[in-house]
Every structure is written in C-alpha cells, then in structure tokens.
Design an enzyme around this catalytic site. Structure first.
Site, PDB file in Angstrom:
ATOM      1  N   GLY A   1      -9.955 -16.734  16.586  1.00 46.01           N
ATOM      2  CA  GLY A   1     -11.072 -16.588  15.671  1.00 46.01           C
ATOM      3  C   GLY A   1     -11.108 -17.631  14.568  1.00 46.01           C
TER       4      GLY A   1
ATOM      5  NE  ARG B   1      -5.115 -32.647  29.109  1.00 46.57           N
ATOM      6  CZ  ARG B   1      -6.364 -32.795  29.424  1.00 46.57           C
ATOM      7  NH1 ARG B   1      -7.155 -33.453  28.637  1.00 46.57           N
ATOM      8  NH2 ARG B   1      -6.829 -32.285  30.528  1.00 46.57           N
TER       9      ARG B   1
ATOM     10  CD  GLU C   1      -4.119 -32.274  17.673  1.00 47.75           C
ATOM     11  OE1 GLU C   1      -3.112 -32.721  18.257  1.00 47.75           O
ATOM     12  OE2 GLU C   1      -4.577 -31.142  17.886  1.00 47.75           O
TER      13      GLU C   1
ATOM     14  CG  ASP D   1       1.637 -33.743  28.733  1.00 48.76           C
ATOM     15  OD1 ASP D   1       1.653 -33.798  29.970  1.00 48.76           O
ATOM     16  OD2 ASP D   1       0.947 -34.488  28.024  1.00 48.76           O
ATOM     17  CB  THR D   2       2.861 -26.658  27.623  1.00 53.24           C
ATOM     18  OG1 THR D   2       2.801 -26.350  29.001  1.00 53.24           O
ATOM     19  CG2 THR D   2       1.488 -26.678  27.008  1.00 53.24           C
TER      20      THR D   2
END
Length: 139
Positions: free
Chosen positions: A64, A34, A98, A37-38
């Site tokens: 793009g 998510r 995902e 939670d970087t």
C-alpha cells in the site's frame, strides 16, 4: 586569544556536524538489484546484516505504500548504495529509475557512496552502454 576555548568550539562544531550527518542516514546500505537476482542479493543482504550493517532491501516495504516515492526516501537516507548490475538489470524501468535517483543523490554535497557489483556481466558493457546496456539512457 584563548586556544582552549577555540579548540572546544571547534570540537563542539565537529560533534554537531557529525551528529547531523549520522542522523541523516537511516540505513548504511541500500541494495539496488533486479528481482531475478534475488538469490545473490538475499545472500549479500544476510551477510551484511550478519556483519552488523543496517541494510535496506526493497521487499521491506509495506503493501500500500507509494513504492517509487518510498524507495526515493530510502535511497536519500542511505549512506551507501550497492548497485548489482546483472544482465537483465537494464530491462527494468524500476531499476533504471532507482539508479537515476541514486546518481542524483551521489551528486549532492553529502552524497551517497555508490558501489557497483557486476553480477555475470562485463563491467565495460555498463560503462560503455553496450551489450544489454546499450541505450539505457533513453529508457
């Protein structure tokens, strides 16, 4: 029967099979997480790369690109998926799509290996689909 030619044929077949398998994997690890939670996943990604492990993390995608289909291809070309389950993971439809793709790839004959990480979440909530994970199959 000539056992040396039989052994050579077996070795060649194994080498060919191994070569096909290694060509299939573009990445050793695909990180699913998510966005909130970087900090954790950034550190994990850096640690994996420092260990020489070819890792895909979604902010490597170019602007793009069709994100959903491109992520699907990256998952298919990864040997291992590390899924970081966090409290807010089930709130993201992207994460759930995902995860669904990862699990479908896991069922394939040469499927992806799935390694869960439970980041500030009770693993039983994920397995039993309770707590914040209640009803995620309907999402």
């Amino acid at each position: 029967m000539d056992t040396s030619s039989s052994a050579n044929g077996t070795a060649a077949a194994a080498s060919s099979s191994s070569s096909r398998r290694s060509n299939r994997w573009m990445y050793e690890v695909f990180l699913s997480f998510r966005v909130d939670d970087t900090t954790f996943t950034d550190r994990l990604s850096i640690a994996l790369r420092n260990a020489g492990i070819n890792t895909f993390i979604d902010y490597q995608l170019k602007r793009g690109e069709n994100i959903q289909s491109e992520l699907g291809r990256k998952i298919e070309r990864s040997r291992i998926a590390v899924v970081v389950f966090s409290k807010r993971y089930p709130e993201s439809r992207w994460c759930l799509r995902e995860l669904s793709k990862i699990m479908r790839c896991r069922e394939d004959q040469e499927g992806i290996i799935v390694l869960p990480i439970f980041y500030d979440v009770d693993p039983s909530d994920v397995w039993k689909q309770s707590g914040g994970f209640a009803g995620i199959l309907e999402a």
